[in-house]
Design a protein around this motif. Structure first.
Motif: not given
Length: 50
Positions: A31, A38, A34-35
């Protein structure tokens, strides 16, 4: 500046990959990855517009 930001993002992703291999909660590391992906993509795009 953009090269420095890209290098830092790369180091962060490598660190998170290492954590995924050893962490008891690899889903939390994914998680975070992914942050970072982005946010890093957006930051590099903004730096490129300067």
């Amino acid at each position: 500046m953009q090269g420095e930001a890209a290098a830092e993002i790369e180091r962060t992703i490598v660190h998170l990959c290492e954590r995924i291999r050893t962490d008891q909660r690899p889903d939390e590391c994914l998680t975070l990855m992914k942050a970072v992906e982005r946010g890093g993509r957006q930051s590099l795009a903004r730096l490129g517009q300067r």
